[in-house]
Design a protein around this motif. Structure first.
Motif, PDB file in Angstrom:
ATOM      1  N   MET A 276       0.833  -1.192   0.000  1.00 27.63           N
ATOM      2  CA  MET A 276       0.000   0.000   0.000  1.00 27.63           C
ATOM      3  C   MET A 276       0.876   1.254   0.000  1.00 27.63           C
ATOM      4  N   ARG A 277       0.552   2.167  -0.901  1.00 27.43           N
ATOM      5  CA  ARG A 277       1.273   3.440  -0.975  1.00 27.43           C
ATOM      6  C   ARG A 277       0.413   4.537  -0.366  1.00 27.43           C
ATOM      7  N   ARG A 278       1.010   5.338   0.508  1.00 24.68           N
ATOM      8  CA  ARG A 278       0.295   6.472   1.097  1.00 24.68           C
ATOM      9  C   ARG A 278       0.546   7.721   0.263  1.00 24.68           C
ATOM     10  N   VAL A 279      -0.527   8.366  -0.146  1.00 28.82           N
ATOM     11  CA  VAL A 279      -0.430   9.666  -0.814  1.00 28.82           C
ATOM     12  C   VAL A 279      -0.785  10.713   0.228  1.00 28.82           C
ATOM     13  N   PHE A 280       0.076  11.723   0.383  1.00 27.98           N
ATOM     14  CA  PHE A 280      -0.171  12.705   1.446  1.00 27.98           C
ATOM     15  C   PHE A 280       0.129  14.122   0.977  1.00 27.98           C
ATOM     16  N   LEU A 281      -0.465  15.063   1.697  1.00 31.27           N
ATOM     17  CA  LEU A 281      -0.266  16.482   1.438  1.00 31.27           C
ATOM     18  C   LEU A 281       0.805  16.995   2.390  1.00 31.27           C
ATOM     19  N   ALA A 282       1.767  17.730   1.859  1.00 31.76           N
ATOM     20  CA  ALA A 282       2.860  18.273   2.662  1.00 31.76           C
ATOM     21  C   ALA A 282       2.809  19.796   2.658  1.00 31.76           C
ATOM     22  N   GLN A 283       2.977  20.392   3.843  1.00 29.79           N
ATOM     23  CA  GLN A 283       2.990  21.844   4.006  1.00 29.79           C
ATOM     24  C   GLN A 283       4.047  22.210   5.039  1.00 29.79           C
ATOM     25  N   ARG A 284       4.626  23.366   4.904  1.00 29.81           N
ATOM     26  CA  ARG A 284       5.623  23.806   5.873  1.00 29.81           C
ATOM     27  C   ARG A 284       4.973  24.093   7.226  1.00 29.81           C
ATOM     28  N   GLN A 285       5.659  23.686   8.281  1.00 26.38           N
ATOM     29  CA  GLN A 285       5.139  23.910   9.628  1.00 26.38           C
ATOM     30  C   GLN A 285       5.268  25.367  10.071  1.00 26.38           C
ATOM     31  N   ASP A 286       6.270  26.082   9.548  1.00 30.27           N
ATOM     32  CA  ASP A 286       6.620  27.388  10.097  1.00 30.27           C
ATOM     33  C   ASP A 286       5.900  28.557   9.438  1.00 30.27           C
ATOM     34  N   LYS A 287       4.866  28.291   8.651  1.00 32.62           N
ATOM     35  CA  LYS A 287       4.188  29.386   7.965  1.00 32.62           C
ATOM     36  C   LYS A 287       2.713  29.434   8.322  1.00 32.62           C
ATOM     37  N   ILE A 288       2.128  30.609   8.145  1.00 32.52           N
ATOM     38  CA  ILE A 288       0.681  30.766   8.287  1.00 32.52           C
ATOM     39  C   ILE A 288       0.070  30.417   6.939  1.00 32.52           C
ATOM     40  N   TYR A 289      -0.841  29.467   6.926  1.00 32.57           N
ATOM     41  CA  TYR A 289      -1.391  28.998   5.661  1.00 32.57           C
ATOM     42  C   TYR A 289      -2.352  30.023   5.074  1.00 32.57           C
ATOM     43  N   ALA A 290      -2.127  30.349   3.810  1.00 31.51           N
ATOM     44  CA  ALA A 290      -2.973  31.301   3.112  1.00 31.51           C
ATOM     45  C   ALA A 290      -4.373  30.714   2.931  1.00 31.51           C
ATOM     46  N   PRO A 291      -5.391  31.582   2.853  1.00 33.86           N
ATOM     47  CA  PRO A 291      -6.756  31.084   2.656  1.00 33.86           C
ATOM     48  C   PRO A 291      -6.892  30.179   1.438  1.00 33.86           C
ATOM     49  N   ALA A 292      -6.185  30.483   0.354  1.00 33.23           N
ATOM     50  CA  ALA A 292      -6.264  29.652  -0.850  1.00 33.23           C
ATOM     51  C   ALA A 292      -5.719  28.253  -0.585  1.00 33.23           C
ATOM     52  N   GLU A 293      -4.676  28.150   0.250  1.00 38.78           N
ATOM     53  CA  GLU A 293      -4.118  26.844   0.601  1.00 38.78           C
ATOM     54  C   GLU A 293      -5.096  26.033   1.438  1.00 38.78           C
ATOM     55  N   VAL A 294      -5.731  26.703   2.374  1.00 41.64           N
ATOM     56  CA  VAL A 294      -6.733  26.031   3.214  1.00 41.64           C
ATOM     57  C   VAL A 294      -7.894  25.535   2.360  1.00 41.64           C
ATOM     58  N   ALA A 295      -8.334  26.369   1.417  1.00 39.68           N
ATOM     59  CA  ALA A 295      -9.438  25.993   0.536  1.00 39.68           C
ATOM     60  C   ALA A 295      -9.061  24.816  -0.357  1.00 39.68           C
ATOM     61  N   PHE A 296      -7.820  24.820  -0.852  1.00 39.65           N
ATOM     62  CA  PHE A 296      -7.382  23.707  -1.717  1.00 39.65           C
ATOM     63  C   PHE A 296      -7.305  22.406  -0.922  1.00 39.65           C
ATOM     64  N   GLN A 297      -6.766  22.490   0.291  1.00 39.44           N
ATOM     65  CA  GLN A 297      -6.688  21.288   1.121  1.00 39.44           C
ATOM     66  C   GLN A 297      -8.077  20.729   1.410  1.00 39.44           C
ATOM     67  N   SER A 298      -9.009  21.612   1.731  1.00 35.57           N
ATOM     68  CA  SER A 298     -10.378  21.169   2.017  1.00 35.57           C
ATOM     69  C   SER A 298     -10.993  20.476   0.807  1.00 35.57           C
ATOM     70  N   THR A 299     -10.813  21.068  -0.371  1.00 36.73           N
ATOM     71  CA  THR A 299     -11.339  20.474  -1.605  1.00 36.73           C
ATOM     72  C   THR A 299     -10.671  19.130  -1.877  1.00 36.73           C
ATOM     73  N   LEU A 300      -9.361  19.089  -1.715  1.00 40.55           N
ATOM     74  CA  LEU A 300      -8.580  17.868  -1.955  1.00 40.55           C
ATOM     75  C   LEU A 300      -9.080  16.710  -1.087  1.00 40.55           C
ATOM     76  N   LEU A 301      -9.229  16.960   0.207  1.00 37.67           N
ATOM     77  CA  LEU A 301      -9.626  15.892   1.124  1.00 37.67           C
ATOM     78  C   LEU A 301     -11.072  15.461   0.887  1.00 37.67           C
TER      79      LEU A 301
END
Length: 312
Positions: A276-301
């Motif tokens: 089994m291969r895990r596909v995952f989303l990676a984001q930097r821990q040290d940044k404030i996530y932009a609204p567009a990034e949050v929206a894309f993650q929500s759509t993706l999941l």
């Protein structure tokens, strides 16, 4: 008049259901449209009638029709729902979802299968956001993420070599199985499932340049008690499928690699033994996530939840 115990505002969800029931003329049709069960819609309509203090719907043998009160309330509800949508749009604009840009990193297999479904949904929801996609190898994707070239990226790993980096946040998107590809004329082509032990005499078509799928094959073959014979090194999965289709060998690939399946190739499951291969989303821990990034993650999941069975 409202009942004395229900002087507060109406529940917006019940008002939305009332509008759909009135417009569809059917509780069942409204339930299908709003993704509820008919009994749940009926229950919500009864509660709304209790709040109003008078009947809103006339139940008939075939569908429903609004009472005078129901027609009146539905008219007000349409205006309220329209205003709520406008308010959400205004809030999205303030949050940055009505403008700006986003760059997403991904790898070729996903770019040719699952990701286009996500992009289509994201563009429909947020048409004003400029979306760019960068497809690259694993190390390049991580470097781009760390350098801020991409806001987020999609990566993959296997249980024996989990990705770990304290500076990067990881969110699992889905798990996908590994499958076997054979030509339509192969002796196993009529099978839905096969064991690795049955493939010990086969010649294998694998990805070139020490591609990670080679390790997946070697581990699976060693667990089955044999050393795989490599017969052809392919530059991509489409080339691998083409070689399989003409009987040059069999191949082991992640399931997303056959989203565009060659007509002369059969896909066979390895059952519970499939790596089994895990596909995952990676984001930097040290940044404030932009609204567009949050929206894309929500759509993706959301899309991943709807399609996860496609990759098992």
């Amino acid at each position: 008049m409202l009942n004395e115990d229900n002087q507060d505002l109406f529940d917006i969800r019940r008002l939305a259901l009332l509008v759909e029931v009135v417009e569809q003329g059917s509780i069942t049709a409204a339930a299908d449209l709003m993704m509820y069960t008919p009994s749940a819609v009926s229950q919500q309509m009864r509660k709304l009638e209790q709040e109003v203090g008078q009947p809103l719907l006339n139940r008939r043998s075939r569908g429903v029709a609004p009472t005078e009160a129901g027609q009146l309330l539905a008219g007000h509800a349409r205006k309220i729902i329209g205003q709520m949508r406008a308010a959400q749009s205004d809030l999205d604009q303030i949050a940055g979802l009505g403008r700006g840009s986003l760059t997403v990193g991904t790898f070729p297999t996903l770019a040719g299968s699952f990701l286009p479904v996500v992009i289509r949904a994201f563009k429909k929801r947020y048409p004003a956001i400029g979306l760019s996609v960068r497809s690259a190898r694993f190390d390049e994707l991580v470097s781009d993420l760390e350098a801020g070239v991409t806001g987020l990226c999609l990566l993959w790993d296997y249980p024996w070599n989990r990705f770990s980096d304290d500076s990067i946040r990881v969110t699992e998107v889905f798990q996908e199985s590994t499958v076997i590809l054979v030509a339509r004329g192969h002796r196993l082509a009529d099978r839905d499932e096969v064991r690795m032990e049955e493939l010990r005499t086969e010649s294998w078509i694998v990805r070139a340049e020490a591609h990670p799928v080679v390790e997946v094959l070697q581990r699976s073959a060693h667990d089955a008690g044999f050393e795989p014979t490599i017969g052809f090194l392919a530059n991509d999965y489409q080339e691998a499928q083409a070689m399989v289709s003409v009987g040059m060998g069999v191949a082991m690939v992640p399931k997303t690699a056959v989203a565009l399946q060659h007509p002369d190739v059969r896909v066979i499951s390895l059952g519970d033994a499939a790596p089994m291969r895990r596909v995952f989303l990676a984001q930097r821990q040290d940044k404030i996530y932009a609204p567009a990034e949050v929206a894309f993650q929500s759509t993706l999941l959301e899309i991943a939840r709807d399609h996860h069975e496609d990759y098992l």
